[in-house]
Design a protein around this motif. Structure first.
Motif, PDB file in Angstrom:
ATOM      1  N   MET A  34       0.933   3.008   0.958  1.00 38.99           N
ATOM      2  CA  MET A  34       0.526   3.111   2.344  1.00 38.99           C
ATOM      3  C   MET A  34       1.779   3.243   3.199  1.00 38.99           C
ATOM      4  SD  MET A  34      -2.839   2.903   2.401  1.00 38.99           S
ATOM      5  CE  MET A  34      -3.260   2.450   4.084  1.00 38.99           C
ATOM      6  N   ARG A  72       0.627  -5.502   3.511  1.00 39.20           N
ATOM      7  CA  ARG A  72      -0.728  -5.054   3.249  1.00 39.20           C
ATOM      8  C   ARG A  72      -1.562  -6.196   2.703  1.00 39.20           C
ATOM      9  NH1 ARG A  72      -0.293  -0.232  -0.883  1.00 39.20           N
ATOM     10  NH2 ARG A  72      -2.570  -0.224  -0.562  1.00 39.20           N
ATOM     11  N   VAL A  98      -2.431   6.998   3.921  1.00 33.87           N
ATOM     12  CA  VAL A  98      -2.475   6.638   2.513  1.00 33.87           C
ATOM     13  C   VAL A  98      -1.911   7.773   1.677  1.00 33.87           C
ATOM     14  CG1 VAL A  98      -4.843   7.485   2.240  1.00 33.87           C
ATOM     15  CG2 VAL A  98      -3.956   5.772   0.651  1.00 33.87           C
TER      16      VAL A  98
END
Length: 123
Positions: A34, A72, A98
């Motif tokens: 990410m 995350r 992403v």
């Protein structure tokens, strides 16, 4: 439907802090890199910060090292960007994305862009 939605931007004075959030829906991305990217008026979209699939590795653009922290939460399918010591040159629309292809942290290897969230830093 796969969607990423950024939030948390706003107006802040130089030296201040913000926390940006990115919520993913429609699909889980726990096994993908990410990243956070930003785009200022008249400039190309650029990489800001990235995190690998297990959260064990983080990467930052030189311009934000020591000031920004990416994290995350795979259980929540979310990614965050903690921004400290903000500077006027950090002003931009910030996007999360992403991984869609292996390779560099450049924008072309990422996708599912959201609408972005505006960060404005006043001097």
């Amino acid at each position: 439907q796969v969607q990423l939605e950024e939030s948390g931007g706003g107006l802040v004075q130089a030296g201040g802090s913000l926390r940006l959030s990115c919520a993913a829906s429609g699909r889980t991305f726990s096994n993908y890199r990410m990243g956070w990217f930003r785009q200022a008026p008249g400039k190309e979209r650029e990489f800001v910060a990235g995190i690998v699939w297990n959260g064990g590795g983080t990467y930052y653009a030189d311009s934000v090292k020591g000031r920004f922290t990416i994290s995350r939460d795979n259980a929540k399918n979310a990614v965050y960007l903690h921004m400290n010591s903000l500077k006027p040159e950090d002003t931009a629309v910030y996007y999360c994305a992403v991984e869609i292809a292996p390779g560099s942290w450049g924008p072309r290897n990422f996708g599912y862009w959201g609408q972005g969230t505006q960060v404005t830093v006043s001097s």
